[in-house]
Design a protein around this motif. Structure first.
Motif, PDB file in Angstrom:
ATOM      1  N   ASP A  35       0.839  -1.199   0.000  1.00 25.00           N
ATOM      2  CA  ASP A  35       0.000   0.000   0.000  1.00 25.00           C
ATOM      3  C   ASP A  35       0.872   1.246   0.000  1.00 25.00           C
ATOM      4  O   ASP A  35       1.319   1.705   1.055  1.00 25.00           O
ATOM      5  N   GLY A  36       1.110   1.789  -1.197  1.00 21.87           N
ATOM      6  CA  GLY A  36       1.935   2.977  -1.344  1.00 21.87           C
ATOM      7  C   GLY A  36       1.199   4.260  -0.996  1.00 21.87           C
ATOM      8  O   GLY A  36       1.785   5.335  -1.025  1.00 21.87           O
ATOM      9  N   GLN A  37      -0.099   4.153  -0.665  1.00 23.71           N
ATOM     10  CA  GLN A  37      -0.856   5.317  -0.201  1.00 23.71           C
ATOM     11  C   GLN A  37      -0.688   5.471   1.304  1.00 23.71           C
ATOM     12  O   GLN A  37      -0.492   6.565   1.809  1.00 23.71           O
ATOM     13  N   ALA A  38      -0.763   4.347   2.023  1.00 23.85           N
ATOM     14  CA  ALA A  38      -0.597   4.373   3.480  1.00 23.85           C
ATOM     15  C   ALA A  38       0.841   4.062   3.894  1.00 23.85           C
ATOM     16  O   ALA A  38       1.164   4.056   5.082  1.00 23.85           O
ATOM     17  N   ASN A  39       1.709   3.783   2.896  1.00 25.85           N
ATOM     18  CA  ASN A  39       3.110   3.417   3.152  1.00 25.85           C
ATOM     19  C   ASN A  39       3.228   2.236   4.109  1.00 25.85           C
ATOM     20  O   ASN A  39       3.961   2.283   5.085  1.00 25.85           O
ATOM     21  N   GLN A  40       2.479   1.182   3.784  1.00 25.25           N
ATOM     22  CA  GLN A  40       2.562  -0.016   4.614  1.00 25.25           C
ATOM     23  C   GLN A  40       2.356  -1.270   3.771  1.00 25.25           C
ATOM     24  O   GLN A  40       1.809  -1.206   2.670  1.00 25.25           O
ATOM     25  N   VAL A  41       2.832  -2.381   4.310  1.00 24.14           N
ATOM     26  CA  VAL A  41       2.690  -3.682   3.673  1.00 24.14           C
ATOM     27  C   VAL A  41       1.893  -4.551   4.639  1.00 24.14           C
ATOM     28  O   VAL A  41       2.260  -4.669   5.808  1.00 24.14           O
ATOM     29  N   THR A  42       0.788  -5.121   4.161  1.00 26.36           N
ATOM     30  CA  THR A  42      -0.082  -5.923   5.026  1.00 26.36           C
ATOM     31  C   THR A  42      -0.500  -7.214   4.322  1.00 26.36           C
ATOM     32  O   THR A  42      -0.325  -7.354   3.112  1.00 26.36           O
ATOM     33  N   GLU A  43      -1.074  -8.127   5.093  1.00 29.82           N
ATOM     34  CA  GLU A  43      -1.616  -9.363   4.523  1.00 29.82           C
ATOM     35  C   GLU A  43      -3.086  -9.162   4.165  1.00 29.82           C
ATOM     36  O   GLU A  43      -3.920 -10.011   4.429  1.00 29.82           O
ATOM     37  N   ASP A  44      -3.397  -8.055   3.529  1.00 32.28           N
ATOM     38  CA  ASP A  44      -4.755  -7.700   3.134  1.00 32.28           C
ATOM     39  C   ASP A  44      -5.047  -8.292   1.761  1.00 32.28           C
ATOM     40  O   ASP A  44      -4.464  -7.875   0.771  1.00 32.28           O
ATOM     41  N   ALA A  45      -5.953  -9.261   1.724  1.00 38.78           N
ATOM     42  CA  ALA A  45      -6.293  -9.900   0.453  1.00 38.78           C
ATOM     43  C   ALA A  45      -7.617  -9.388  -0.099  1.00 38.78           C
ATOM     44  O   ALA A  45      -8.060  -9.836  -1.142  1.00 38.78           O
ATOM     45  N   GLU A  46      -8.272  -8.455   0.589  1.00 42.02           N
ATOM     46  CA  GLU A  46      -9.624  -8.064   0.232  1.00 42.02           C
ATOM     47  C   GLU A  46      -9.777  -6.670  -0.362  1.00 42.02           C
ATOM     48  O   GLU A  46     -10.536  -6.476  -1.302  1.00 42.02           O
ATOM     49  N   SER A  47      -9.109  -5.657   0.199  1.00 46.20           N
ATOM     50  CA  SER A  47      -9.362  -4.282  -0.245  1.00 46.20           C
ATOM     51  C   SER A  47      -8.912  -4.078  -1.693  1.00 46.20           C
ATOM     52  O   SER A  47      -8.041  -4.792  -2.182  1.00 46.20           O
ATOM     53  N   PRO A  48      -9.508  -3.099  -2.390  1.00 44.94           N
ATOM     54  CA  PRO A  48      -9.187  -2.877  -3.800  1.00 44.94           C
ATOM     55  C   PRO A  48      -7.715  -2.517  -4.017  1.00 44.94           C
ATOM     56  O   PRO A  48      -7.110  -1.862  -3.172  1.00 44.94           O
ATOM     57  N   ALA A  49      -7.189  -2.957  -5.147  1.00 44.64           N
ATOM     58  CA  ALA A  49      -5.805  -2.639  -5.517  1.00 44.64           C
ATOM     59  C   ALA A  49      -5.796  -2.114  -6.944  1.00 44.64           C
ATOM     60  O   ALA A  49      -6.653  -2.464  -7.749  1.00 44.64           O
ATOM     61  N   ASP A  50      -4.826  -1.248  -7.257  1.00 52.32           N
ATOM     62  CA  ASP A  50      -4.673  -0.736  -8.620  1.00 52.32           C
ATOM     63  C   ASP A  50      -4.190  -1.845  -9.555  1.00 52.32           C
ATOM     64  O   ASP A  50      -4.548  -1.892 -10.722  1.00 52.32           O
ATOM     65  N   THR A  51      -3.360  -2.721  -9.004  1.00 53.07           N
ATOM     66  CA  THR A  51      -2.771  -3.810  -9.777  1.00 53.07           C
ATOM     67  C   THR A  51      -2.699  -5.058  -8.909  1.00 53.07           C
ATOM     68  O   THR A  51      -2.349  -4.975  -7.734  1.00 53.07           O
ATOM     69  N   THR A  52      -3.031  -6.210  -9.487  1.00 52.01           N
ATOM     70  CA  THR A  52      -2.836  -7.491  -8.810  1.00 52.01           C
ATOM     71  C   THR A  52      -1.851  -8.305  -9.628  1.00 52.01           C
ATOM     72  O   THR A  52      -2.018  -8.458 -10.840  1.00 52.01           O
ATOM     73  N   ILE A  53      -0.814  -8.774  -8.955  1.00 55.64           N
ATOM     74  CA  ILE A  53       0.203  -9.603  -9.593  1.00 55.64           C
ATOM     75  C   ILE A  53       0.055 -11.009  -9.028  1.00 55.64           C
ATOM     76  O   ILE A  53       0.143 -11.211  -7.816  1.00 55.64           O
ATOM     77  N   LYS A  54      -0.225 -11.954  -9.915  1.00 51.90           N
ATOM     78  CA  LYS A  54      -0.404 -13.343  -9.500  1.00 51.90           C
ATOM     79  C   LYS A  54       0.852 -14.136  -9.859  1.00 51.90           C
ATOM     80  O   LYS A  54       1.278 -14.148 -11.008  1.00 51.90           O
ATOM     81  N   VAL A  55       1.420 -14.755  -8.835  1.00 55.25           N
ATOM     82  CA  VAL A  55       2.646 -15.533  -9.021  1.00 55.25           C
ATOM     83  C   VAL A  55       2.702 -16.573  -7.910  1.00 55.25           C
ATOM     84  O   VAL A  55       2.281 -16.306  -6.782  1.00 55.25           O
ATOM     85  N   ASN A  56       3.170 -17.789  -8.210  1.00 56.59           N
ATOM     86  CA  ASN A  56       3.221 -18.768  -7.125  1.00 56.59           C
ATOM     87  C   ASN A  56       4.396 -18.458  -6.198  1.00 56.59           C
ATOM     88  O   ASN A  56       5.331 -17.751  -6.565  1.00 56.59           O
ATOM     89  N   TRP A  57       4.295 -18.946  -4.974  1.00 61.75           N
ATOM     90  CA  TRP A  57       5.248 -18.599  -3.918  1.00 61.75           C
ATOM     91  C   TRP A  57       6.684 -18.935  -4.300  1.00 61.75           C
ATOM     92  O   TRP A  57       7.602 -18.142  -4.083  1.00 61.75           O
ATOM     93  N   ASN A  58       6.913 -20.117  -4.896  1.00 57.67           N
ATOM     94  CA  ASN A  58       8.279 -20.527  -5.253  1.00 57.67           C
ATOM     95  C   ASN A  58       8.873 -19.627  -6.331  1.00 57.67           C
ATOM     96  O   ASN A  58      10.049 -19.271  -6.271  1.00 57.67           O
ATOM     97  N   ASP A  59       8.052 -19.247  -7.315  1.00 57.60           N
ATOM     98  CA  ASP A  59       8.547 -18.342  -8.357  1.00 57.60           C
ATOM     99  C   ASP A  59       8.837 -16.966  -7.761  1.00 57.60           C
ATOM    100  O   ASP A  59       9.815 -16.315  -8.135  1.00 57.60           O
ATOM    101  N   TRP A  60       7.992 -16.513  -6.822  1.00 57.37           N
ATOM    102  CA  TRP A  60       8.239 -15.220  -6.157  1.00 57.37           C
ATOM    103  C   TRP A  60       9.572 -15.268  -5.407  1.00 57.37           C
ATOM    104  O   TRP A  60      10.371 -14.332  -5.482  1.00 57.37           O
TER     105      TRP A  60
END
Length: 99
Positions: A35-60
């Motif tokens: 969250d570059g608006q609130a300057n924080q990183v959270t485990e929020d899977a629900e609130s709207p995002a400008d972009t969603t990047i889907k990648v499996n954990w091992n590739d990440w």
């Protein structure tokens, strides 16, 4: 590294795109929100995002370690982008903060 450790590391490194919300979705591993608006990183899977990047954990993990290039992951279908592509293009800078 666990997802919670990743959240903490990304928060400490300021690993987000300024003014934008980017979700990293790891499938069964869940998601985190840069969250570059609130300057924080959270485990929020629900609130709207400008972009969603889907990648499996091992590739990440491989991308974060510099073993897999983000563009290569995208071109080979290992990484999918929904929403504003320009935010995804800034992912390399976000990853660089983790090294």
């Amino acid at each position: 590294m666990t997802k919670q450790e990743l959240v903490t590391k990304m928060q400490d490194a300021g690993a987000f795109v300024p003014g934008k919300k980017v979700r990293l979705h790891f499938g069964d591993e869940g998601a985190i929100l840069l969250d570059g608006q609130a300057n924080q990183v959270t485990e929020d899977a629900e609130s709207p995002a400008d972009t969603t990047i889907k990648v499996n954990w091992n590739d990440w993990q491989a991308m974060a370690a510099g073993q897999l290039d983000g563009m290569t992951a995208f071109m080979t279908g290992k990484l999918k982008v929904e929403g504003d592509m320009s935010n995804a293009m800034q992912l390399q800078g976000v990853l660089a903060k983790l090294r």
